[in-house]
Design an enzyme around this catalytic site. Structure first.
Site, PDB file in Angstrom:
ATOM      1  N   GLY A  54       0.786  -1.229   0.000  1.00  0.00           N
ATOM      2  CA  GLY A  54       0.000   0.000   0.000  1.00  0.00           C
ATOM      3  C   GLY A  54       0.819   1.281   0.000  1.00  0.00           C
ATOM      4  N   LYS A  90      -5.938   2.744 -14.432  1.00  0.00           N
ATOM      5  CA  LYS A  90      -7.343   3.044 -14.175  1.00  0.00           C
ATOM      6  C   LYS A  90      -7.684   2.523 -12.783  1.00  0.00           C
ATOM      7  CE  LYS A  90     -11.579   4.190 -15.495  1.00  0.00           C
ATOM      8  NZ  LYS A  90     -11.907   5.600 -15.596  1.00  0.00           N
ATOM      9  N   PHE A  91      -8.423   3.298 -12.012  1.00  0.00           N
ATOM     10  CA  PHE A  91      -8.852   2.857 -10.686  1.00  0.00           C
ATOM     11  C   PHE A  91     -10.103   2.011 -10.855  1.00  0.00           C
ATOM     12  CE2 PHE A  91     -11.407   3.703  -6.785  1.00  0.00           C
ATOM     13  CZ  PHE A  91     -10.588   3.033  -5.894  1.00  0.00           C
ATOM     14  N   ILE A  92     -10.025   0.751 -10.432  1.00  0.00           N
ATOM     15  CA  ILE A  92     -11.161  -0.163 -10.517  1.00  0.00           C
ATOM     16  C   ILE A  92     -11.966  -0.024  -9.222  1.00  0.00           C
ATOM     17  CG2 ILE A  92     -11.901  -2.564 -10.806  1.00  0.00           C
ATOM     18  CD1 ILE A  92     -10.342  -1.522 -13.225  1.00  0.00           C
ATOM     19  N   LYS A 126      -4.006  -5.721   3.194  1.00  0.00           N
ATOM     20  CA  LYS A 126      -4.879  -6.873   3.374  1.00  0.00           C
ATOM     21  C   LYS A 126      -5.162  -7.090   4.857  1.00  0.00           C
ATOM     22  CE  LYS A 126      -2.458  -8.886  -0.522  1.00  0.00           C
ATOM     23  NZ  LYS A 126      -1.451  -9.877  -0.901  1.00  0.00           N
ATOM     24  N   ARG A 183       8.031 -14.338  -3.573  1.00  0.00           N
ATOM     25  CA  ARG A 183       8.369 -14.909  -2.276  1.00  0.00           C
ATOM     26  C   ARG A 183       7.133 -15.603  -1.710  1.00  0.00           C
ATOM     27  NH1 ARG A 183       6.982  -9.739  -1.931  1.00  0.00           N
ATOM     28  NH2 ARG A 183       5.525  -9.101  -0.322  1.00  0.00           N
TER      29      ARG A 183
END
Length: 196
Positions: A54, A90-92, A126, A183
């Site tokens: 983030g 593009k922001f989904i 997350k 990883r």
């Protein structure tokens, strides 16, 4: 190349896997950012090329928030990753975030161990991981397509290791490649719990 988000997007395109509409080059300056955003259409997401967790991410809905976000994302990316490069997608809106655990050996054999749904997030971090994905339990054909796409990307990269191929699914059920984490991630125990 799979650790760099711009390079991995280009790799996904070569593997014939859809990527989020956007620009696959680092943004040169604020004016370049504005032109790219106008071509893509607002809202857009600025992302650090070397980023993760983030950091170096900003959403913009207009030119003013884009220019401000551009400077903030670059500064944050430089501090976090030692690389200030950012790109624009593009922001989904209202997406599902689904990732596939992959394993590759040195002989070119690559498999996936199913998906994890990490759509419950806060500030692009997350919070909860689920497996199997509630979305893909309803759309098993989509699960098959996405699993094959994850393996295809790894094959094009001649990847040998454990890793995670991340996708975003829009509200129409179309999926797009996001990135590869080279990883084992901290959430891998839920994959282990259902893989035998």
């Amino acid at each position: 190349t799979m650790g760099d988000k711009i390079a991995s997007k280009k790799l996904a395109e070569k593997a014939n896997v859809s990527t989020v509409p956007g620009h696959t080059e680092a943004v040169r300056d604020p004016e370049d950012a504005v032109q790219i955003a106008k071509d893509i259409g607002y809202p857009v997401m600025l992302k650090a090329s070397a980023g993760g967790g983030g950091k170096g991410m900003r959403t913009a809905h207009n030119d003013i928030s884009l220019v401000k976000g551009y400077h903030t994302a670059r500064s944050e990316a430089e501090k976090a990753f030692g690389n200030s490069g950012v790109y624009i997608e593009k922001f989904i809106e209202n997406p599902r975030h689904i990732e596939f655990q992959i394993l590759g050996d040195t002989k070119g054999n690559i498999i996936h161990l199913g998906e994890r749904d990490c759509s419950i997030q806060r500030r692009n971090q997350k919070l909860i991981e689920e497996t199997p994905s509630p979305l893909l339990e309803k759309h098993k054909k989509l699960r098959t397509q996405m699993g094959k796409a994850a393996v295809r990307i790894a094959q094009h990269a001649e990847y040998s290791n454990a890793g995670t191929v991340e996708f975003i699914v829009d509200d129409k059920g179309k999926y797009y490649f996001l990135e590869v984490n080279k990883r084992i991630q901290v959430e891998h125990p839920i994959t282990e719990a259902v893989s035998y």
